[in-house]
Design a protein around this motif. Structure first.
Motif, mmCIF file in Angstrom:
data_model
loop_
_atom_site.group_PDB
_atom_site.id
_atom_site.type_symbol
_atom_site.label_atom_id
_atom_site.label_comp_id
_atom_site.label_asym_id
_atom_site.label_seq_id
_atom_site.Cartn_x
_atom_site.Cartn_y
_atom_site.Cartn_z
ATOM 1 N N VAL A 38 4.260 -5.672 15.226
ATOM 2 C CA VAL A 38 4.206 -6.995 14.613
ATOM 3 C C VAL A 38 4.296 -8.016 15.743
ATOM 4 N N ASP A 39 3.394 -9.003 15.730
ATOM 5 C CA ASP A 39 3.364 -10.034 16.762
ATOM 6 C C ASP A 39 3.356 -11.408 16.125
ATOM 7 N N ALA A 40 4.051 -12.346 16.737
ATOM 8 C CA ALA A 40 4.065 -13.745 16.300
ATOM 9 C C ALA A 40 3.827 -14.603 17.535
ATOM 10 N N TYR A 41 2.874 -15.528 17.436
ATOM 11 C CA TYR A 41 2.507 -16.382 18.564
ATOM 12 C C TYR A 41 2.455 -17.840 18.146
ATOM 13 N N TRP A 42 2.893 -18.704 19.037
ATOM 14 C CA TRP A 42 2.597 -20.125 18.955
ATOM 15 C C TRP A 42 1.579 -20.382 20.053
ATOM 16 N N LEU A 43 0.454 -20.992 19.686
ATOM 17 C CA LEU A 43 -0.608 -21.292 20.638
ATOM 18 C C LEU A 43 -0.998 -22.753 20.511
ATOM 19 N N ARG A 44 -1.394 -23.339 21.618
ATOM 20 C CA ARG A 44 -1.944 -24.694 21.608
ATOM 21 C C ARG A 44 -3.380 -24.592 22.096
ATOM 22 N N GLN A 45 -4.291 -25.094 21.271
ATOM 23 C CA GLN A 45 -5.717 -25.033 21.582
ATOM 24 C C GLN A 45 -6.222 -26.432 21.907
ATOM 25 N N ASP A 46 -6.738 -26.602 23.125
ATOM 26 C CA ASP A 46 -7.327 -27.865 23.553
ATOM 27 C C ASP A 46 -8.825 -27.674 23.697
ATOM 28 N N ASP A 47 -9.601 -28.328 22.833
ATOM 29 C CA ASP A 47 -11.063 -28.319 22.903
ATOM 30 C C ASP A 47 -11.537 -29.655 23.444
ATOM 31 N N ASP A 87 -14.056 -31.385 22.484
ATOM 32 C CA ASP A 87 -14.597 -32.287 21.465
ATOM 33 C C ASP A 87 -13.705 -32.444 20.238
ATOM 34 N N ALA A 88 -12.432 -32.046 20.341
ATOM 35 C CA ALA A 88 -11.538 -32.151 19.181
ATOM 36 C C ALA A 88 -10.121 -32.434 19.660
ATOM 37 N N ARG A 89 -9.320 -32.909 18.749
ATOM 38 C CA ARG A 89 -7.920 -33.168 19.109
ATOM 39 C C ARG A 89 -7.178 -31.841 19.227
ATOM 40 N N PRO A 90 -6.165 -31.766 20.086
ATOM 41 C CA PRO A 90 -5.417 -30.513 20.268
ATOM 42 C C PRO A 90 -4.830 -30.004 18.954
ATOM 43 N N THR A 91 -4.806 -28.692 18.812
ATOM 44 C CA THR A 91 -4.304 -28.049 17.610
ATOM 45 C C THR A 91 -3.240 -27.034 17.999
ATOM 46 N N SER A 92 -2.149 -27.002 17.265
ATOM 47 C CA SER A 92 -1.148 -25.963 17.436
ATOM 48 C C SER A 92 -1.383 -24.906 16.374
ATOM 49 N N LEU A 93 -1.279 -23.642 16.787
ATOM 50 C CA LEU A 93 -1.525 -22.533 15.877
ATOM 51 C C LEU A 93 -0.303 -21.631 15.824
ATOM 52 N N LEU A 94 0.051 -21.182 14.650
ATOM 53 C CA LEU A 94 1.054 -20.142 14.461
ATOM 54 C C LEU A 94 0.303 -18.920 13.957
ATOM 55 N N ILE A 95 0.392 -17.830 14.691
ATOM 56 C CA ILE A 95 -0.359 -16.633 14.339
ATOM 57 C C ILE A 95 0.603 -15.472 14.148
ATOM 58 N N LEU A 96 0.461 -14.777 13.033
ATOM 59 C CA LEU A 96 1.219 -13.567 12.753
ATOM 60 C C LEU A 96 0.232 -12.413 12.692
ATOM 61 N N MET A 97 0.544 -11.290 13.355
ATOM 62 C CA MET A 97 -0.367 -10.170 13.406
ATOM 63 C C MET A 97 0.389 -8.877 13.143
ATOM 64 N N LEU A 98 -0.106 -8.087 12.194
ATOM 65 C CA LEU A 98 0.419 -6.770 11.910
ATOM 66 C C LEU A 98 -0.645 -5.764 12.328
ATOM 67 N N THR A 99 -0.276 -4.817 13.171
ATOM 68 C CA THR A 99 -1.222 -3.804 13.629
ATOM 69 C C THR A 99 -0.676 -2.437 13.247
ATOM 70 N N ALA A 100 -1.512 -1.636 12.588
ATOM 71 C CA ALA A 100 -1.129 -0.289 12.194
ATOM 72 C C ALA A 100 -2.176 0.688 12.693
ATOM 73 N N HIS A 101 -1.749 1.686 13.451
ATOM 74 C CA HIS A 101 -2.656 2.746 13.901
ATOM 75 C C HIS A 101 -2.608 3.848 12.870
ATOM 76 N N LEU A 102 -3.742 4.093 12.234
ATOM 77 C CA LEU A 102 -3.768 5.019 11.113
ATOM 78 C C LEU A 102 -3.749 6.473 11.564
ATOM 79 N N LEU A 103 -4.265 6.764 12.754
ATOM 80 C CA LEU A 103 -4.238 8.131 13.307
ATOM 81 C C LEU A 103 -3.733 8.089 14.719
#
Length: 190
Positions: free
Chosen positions: A163-172, A174-190
């Motif tokens: 399980v991973d949780a990230y705070w990211l700041r994206q600067d493009d 042509d757009a205003r900066p965006t903060s992202l909160l990302i949650l990721m669940l990874t399961a290896h089935l085999l």
């Protein structure tokens, strides 16, 4: 005004790996199939089949045919190839991923990510503290158009679930900066 975007990603994978020469070495070759769904301001889905080869303890090569479907957009077929340089500095691991994305949409992109990882053992589980910075370049288009930096925590529950949780700041450009909160669940089935 700053914008905060929350995204939730779920990845499920099927992995086939070759044995390592020593028990504490990573597998020399792995084949991974992943499906990633992202729910956020714009929903997206990715299907990835990745071949990964450890050329040495300091170099990893990957190739991954990928399908990207974004809500309201055209489905994009990509080939992602990467060379990742790996370095251990005591308890800190550094990886420098150089990723090239070739798209059927006519774009060729380059992404360079530098990530610092500090693994910490907690009651038999591993927690990863990470810092990263990733720059994006589009050949024949926008040039250097995005920078993504942030911090995250990851927890490994055995070899099968993380399980991973990230705070990211994206600067493009042509757009205003965006903060992202990302949650990721990874399961290896085999």
């Amino acid at each position: 005004m700053r914008e905060l975007l929350c995204s939730v990603g779920i990845a499920a994978g099927l992995s086939v790996t070759s044995g390592a020469a020593l028990a504490d070495e990573p597998p020399r070759f792995s084949l991974n199939a992943m499906s990633i769904g992202v729910h956020g301001r714009t929903d997206a889905g990715l299907g990835i089949v990745e071949a990964r080869a450890m050329v040495s303890s300091h170099l990893q090569l990957t190739a991954a045919p990928t399908i990207v479907a974004i809500e309201g957009g055209e489905t994009e077929q990509q080939l992602r190839t990467a060379a990742t340089l790996l370095l251990d500095l005591g308890a800190i691991r550094i990886d420098d991923r150089n990723l090239w994305v070739f798209s059927d949409a006519g774009a060729t992109r380059y992404r360079n990510r530098i990530r610092l990882t500090h693994p910490v053992s907690l009651d038999g589980h591993v927690m990863r503290v990470q810092l990263l910075d990733e720059a994006f370049y589009e050949n024949g288009g926008r040039g250097w158009f995005r920078n993504l930096f942030g911090a995250g925590l990851g927890f490994d529950f055995g070899r099968s679930v993380s399980v991973d949780a990230y705070w990211l700041r994206q600067d493009d450009d042509d757009a205003r900066p965006t903060s992202l909160l990302i949650l990721m669940l990874t399961a290896h089935l085999l």
